[in-house]
Design a protein around this motif. Sequence first.
Motif, PDB file in Angstrom:
ATOM      1  N   LYS A  46       0.826  -1.251   0.070  1.00  0.00           N
ATOM      2  CA  LYS A  46       0.019  -0.118  -0.025  1.00  0.00           C
ATOM      3  C   LYS A  46       0.976   1.137   0.148  1.00  0.00           C
ATOM      4  CE  LYS A  46      -4.096   1.868   2.294  1.00  0.00           C
ATOM      5  NZ  LYS A  46      -5.064   1.721   3.222  1.00  0.00           N
ATOM      6  N   ALA A  47       1.861   1.285   0.622  1.00  0.00           N
ATOM      7  CA  ALA A  47       2.779   2.298   0.935  1.00  0.00           C
ATOM      8  C   ALA A  47       3.462   2.526  -0.299  1.00  0.00           C
ATOM      9  CB  ALA A  47       3.924   2.215   1.904  1.00  0.00           C
ATOM     10  N   ALA A  48       4.038   1.647  -0.994  1.00  0.00           N
ATOM     11  CA  ALA A  48       4.721   1.808  -2.465  1.00  0.00           C
ATOM     12  C   ALA A  48       3.798   2.253  -3.619  1.00  0.00           C
ATOM     13  CB  ALA A  48       5.272   0.482  -2.813  1.00  0.00           C
ATOM     14  N   GLU A  49       2.327   1.775  -3.403  1.00  0.00           N
ATOM     15  CA  GLU A  49       1.436   2.119  -4.525  1.00  0.00           C
ATOM     16  C   GLU A  49       1.163   3.633  -4.195  1.00  0.00           C
ATOM     17  OE1 GLU A  49      -1.836  -0.219  -4.159  1.00  0.00           O
ATOM     18  OE2 GLU A  49      -0.909  -2.119  -5.171  1.00  0.00           O
ATOM     19  N   LEU A  50       0.963   4.147  -3.085  1.00  0.00           N
ATOM     20  CA  LEU A  50       0.632   5.359  -2.817  1.00  0.00           C
ATOM     21  C   LEU A  50       1.800   6.508  -3.106  1.00  0.00           C
ATOM     22  CD1 LEU A  50      -1.395   7.267  -1.358  1.00  0.00           C
ATOM     23  CD2 LEU A  50      -0.437   6.678   0.747  1.00  0.00           C
ATOM     24  N   ILE A  51       2.908   5.955  -2.681  1.00  0.00           N
ATOM     25  CA  ILE A  51       4.101   6.950  -2.942  1.00  0.00           C
ATOM     26  C   ILE A  51       4.860   7.101  -4.393  1.00  0.00           C
ATOM     27  CG2 ILE A  51       6.277   7.699  -2.052  1.00  0.00           C
ATOM     28  CD1 ILE A  51       5.435   6.451   0.585  1.00  0.00           C
ATOM     29  N   TYR A  52       4.908   5.768  -4.801  1.00  0.00           N
ATOM     30  CA  TYR A  52       5.481   5.685  -6.059  1.00  0.00           C
ATOM     31  C   TYR A  52       4.527   5.195  -7.294  1.00  0.00           C
ATOM     32  CZ  TYR A  52       9.970   6.658  -3.421  1.00  0.00           C
ATOM     33  OH  TYR A  52      10.759   7.458  -2.790  1.00  0.00           O
TER      34      TYR A  52
ATOM     35  N   SER B  53       4.212   2.037  -7.439  1.00  0.00           N
ATOM     36  CA  SER B  53       4.621   0.627  -7.849  1.00  0.00           C
ATOM     37  C   SER B  53       4.749  -0.521  -6.791  1.00  0.00           C
ATOM     38  CB  SER B  53       6.257   1.069  -8.102  1.00  0.00           C
ATOM     39  OG  SER B  53       6.873   1.486  -6.901  1.00  0.00           O
ATOM     40  N   THR B  54       5.494  -1.457  -6.835  1.00  0.00           N
ATOM     41  CA  THR B  54       5.265  -2.570  -5.962  1.00  0.00           C
ATOM     42  C   THR B  54       6.332  -2.302  -4.609  1.00  0.00           C
ATOM     43  OG1 THR B  54       7.030  -4.040  -6.948  1.00  0.00           O
ATOM     44  CG2 THR B  54       4.784  -4.052  -8.105  1.00  0.00           C
ATOM     45  N   PHE B  55       6.082  -3.136  -3.735  1.00  0.00           N
ATOM     46  CA  PHE B  55       7.140  -2.893  -2.703  1.00  0.00           C
ATOM     47  C   PHE B  55       8.410  -3.468  -2.881  1.00  0.00           C
ATOM     48  CE2 PHE B  55       5.370  -7.091  -2.148  1.00  0.00           C
ATOM     49  CZ  PHE B  55       6.551  -7.736  -1.379  1.00  0.00           C
ATOM     50  N   LEU B  56       8.491  -4.048  -3.900  1.00  0.00           N
ATOM     51  CA  LEU B  56      10.002  -4.630  -4.307  1.00  0.00           C
ATOM     52  C   LEU B  56      10.902  -3.651  -5.110  1.00  0.00           C
ATOM     53  CD1 LEU B  56       9.138  -8.148  -5.599  1.00  0.00           C
ATOM     54  CD2 LEU B  56      10.151  -7.452  -3.269  1.00  0.00           C
ATOM     55  N   ASP B  57      10.119  -2.521  -5.384  1.00  0.00           N
ATOM     56  CA  ASP B  57      10.753  -1.352  -6.308  1.00  0.00           C
ATOM     57  C   ASP B  57      11.921  -0.880  -5.285  1.00  0.00           C
ATOM     58  OD1 ASP B  57      11.651   0.960  -7.143  1.00  0.00           O
ATOM     59  OD2 ASP B  57       9.721   1.233  -8.235  1.00  0.00           O
ATOM     60  N   THR B  58      13.224  -0.628  -5.894  1.00  0.00           N
ATOM     61  CA  THR B  58      14.307  -0.170  -5.034  1.00  0.00           C
ATOM     62  C   THR B  58      14.033   1.278  -4.690  1.00  0.00           C
ATOM     63  OG1 THR B  58      15.373   0.619  -7.042  1.00  0.00           O
ATOM     64  CG2 THR B  58      15.950  -1.531  -6.329  1.00  0.00           C
ATOM     65  N   LYS B  59      13.089   1.990  -5.196  1.00  0.00           N
ATOM     66  CA  LYS B  59      13.022   3.297  -4.775  1.00  0.00           C
ATOM     67  C   LYS B  59      12.302   3.169  -3.370  1.00  0.00           C
ATOM     68  CE  LYS B  59      10.795   4.741  -8.356  1.00  0.00           C
ATOM     69  NZ  LYS B  59      10.278   5.624  -9.463  1.00  0.00           N
TER      70      LYS B  59
ATOM     71  N   LEU C 148      13.646   4.172   0.330  1.00  0.00           N
ATOM     72  CA  LEU C 148      12.923   5.119   1.316  1.00  0.00           C
ATOM     73  C   LEU C 148      12.725   4.594   2.625  1.00  0.00           C
ATOM     74  CD1 LEU C 148      11.056   7.618   1.575  1.00  0.00           C
ATOM     75  CD2 LEU C 148       9.320   6.390   0.601  1.00  0.00           C
ATOM     76  N   LYS C 149      12.318   3.250   2.668  1.00  0.00           N
ATOM     77  CA  LYS C 149      12.199   2.472   4.115  1.00  0.00           C
ATOM     78  C   LYS C 149      13.458   2.716   5.037  1.00  0.00           C
ATOM     79  CE  LYS C 149      10.342  -1.286   4.605  1.00  0.00           C
ATOM     80  NZ  LYS C 149      10.119  -2.979   4.581  1.00  0.00           N
ATOM     81  N   ASN C 150      14.520   2.380   4.331  1.00  0.00           N
ATOM     82  CA  ASN C 150      15.812   2.488   4.984  1.00  0.00           C
ATOM     83  C   ASN C 150      16.329   3.995   5.495  1.00  0.00           C
ATOM     84  OD1 ASN C 150      16.439   0.007   4.554  1.00  0.00           O
ATOM     85  ND2 ASN C 150      17.454   0.074   2.791  1.00  0.00           N
ATOM     86  N   ARG C 151      15.685   5.005   4.486  1.00  0.00           N
ATOM     87  CA  ARG C 151      15.914   6.302   5.176  1.00  0.00           C
ATOM     88  C   ARG C 151      14.962   6.806   6.292  1.00  0.00           C
ATOM     89  NH1 ARG C 151      14.796  10.587   0.846  1.00  0.00           N
ATOM     90  NH2 ARG C 151      15.221  12.119   2.628  1.00  0.00           N
ATOM     91  N   LEU C 152      13.779   6.185   6.412  1.00  0.00           N
ATOM     92  CA  LEU C 152      12.830   6.379   7.315  1.00  0.00           C
ATOM     93  C   LEU C 152      13.157   5.614   8.741  1.00  0.00           C
ATOM     94  CD1 LEU C 152      10.417   7.481   8.837  1.00  0.00           C
ATOM     95  CD2 LEU C 152       8.981   5.462   7.724  1.00  0.00           C
TER      96      LEU C 152
END
Length: 516
Positions: A51-57, A59-65, A69-73
């Motif tokens: 849900k997070a990946a779709e909302l922000i990018y 894309s799927t949660f496997l997207d490197t972007k 982002l998860k690592n930054r947070l």
Amino acid sequence: MKYLREIVQIVTKFRESKVEIVDDTTTINSEDNVAKLFLGIKNGSITTDQKAAELIYGSTFLDTKYTSLKNRLKKGLLNSIFFLDIRTPEYAEQTVAFYKVNRDTFVVKVLARLGARNSAIKKAESSLKNSQKFHLTPNTIEFLLSLRNYSSTFGNEKDYDRYDALLKTALKTYEAECVAQEYNDRLILKFAKSSADQPEMKGIVEEWCKELDVLRRKYDSFNLSYNYLRLQSQSYQISQEYRSSVNICTEAEGYLAANPHLSNPTRVGEFALQKLICYLNLREYENGKEAASKCASAYPEGSNNWFIFMELHVYLLMHTEHFKEAESVYNEVTQHPRYVFQPEHKKESWRLLELYLRFALGSESTDATQEAKTPAMFDLKKFLRAVPSYTGDKRGYNVAILILQILYLLDNNDFSNIISRMDALRTYRTRYLRVSSNKQSALFFKMLQIMETNSFSYEITKQKAQKYYDRILSTTAESSEIQDGPQVLPFDWLWRKILEMLKQKEEQGIIQKVIK
């Protein structure tokens, strides 16, 4: 000034160009993707990676972007842990000290490693006083190790000897604390999924308590004394010495009151909870209500201890025949958002409570129809068809189910199936329940057998079972008989209800009256 110069040099040399932290101010810049993810998780609008990946990018949660982002947070959140606003009165004084002293421990180590030795010594000296005051022994050991080492470096033998003596005492104290924690952990492991009778633990726990009592008189340690008092309370309960357990809990409450800077509401609540268990077994329900009130004040709603307390609270209400209040507590717990995260064996306990609650509420109903006694949510036929498996880990639970099935079968005039359930009950009792320690259960089983062998005759059953009924009233229950076993409702209450049903059925001609 020399200390400040050292710290300035460290910070200037090693400081990151940009320190990422995350807090409520992060949401101001809501166009930033880190802020979007943080805010979504915080307000509950984002619950899954997809849900997070779709909302922000989009894309799927496997997207490197998204993974970046998860690592930054995550990095920002972990950095923010060093800047938490933990202070009294919102938190207990000991909790505030724990946070500050552990942060100071990290600071001392980093300053020393990066060359700011004078600043590290100064900070270790001031932080040592706090760790000693709040009995944070592992931190005390860290500070003393550093200070002893610095004394050696500066050739100060007097300070070295002083810190060395303190360190050796702290190390022995910590070893004793670890032993006390281990004994408590091992007892918890034994009863993690079932509080059923485990007689082999009685002697073992008594020896543990003796050992810890000697150690706590030798070393001034809150954790050591606290864990001794916890273990001693449990030891008395295993031995069915409930009055002694109440007394040790009172001693613990006095110890916590005398050391308010080391206490917190959860620790106070723990001994109130132990008292509640004892008062249930002692049938001192007014004292139980007082203990329950303390528990309610001590435990935050939805915490693990809150769920434990609420289960015992239902038992207290059931044993005092406040069934409507028990139903309210049951609904409050099972509808709580965190109920789904409870262990499966705990959910089973709540399902058992529901079944007994339905029976108790039905027995008080003025509506004689079966529908009034068994709401749509309760499938009586399915329940009566179910036969508990003979497994030792569910000994108390299964006995409680068999007893309840007998009660419902009696209510529904299904006498032939009562006999089969009695056979199952006898089998289970023989395999798993020790008569010597489950005394009230054994007496109640005997009374049920009298009912069965005397063709459910009201007068004969009442007369022959009277001596066992009297003994139940004067016999102390085993802790497991209430917490994990068949006595969800008091046996004396159940027996009076059984006699009431037998009498009604004779008056209605359902059971033929037998004249002695």
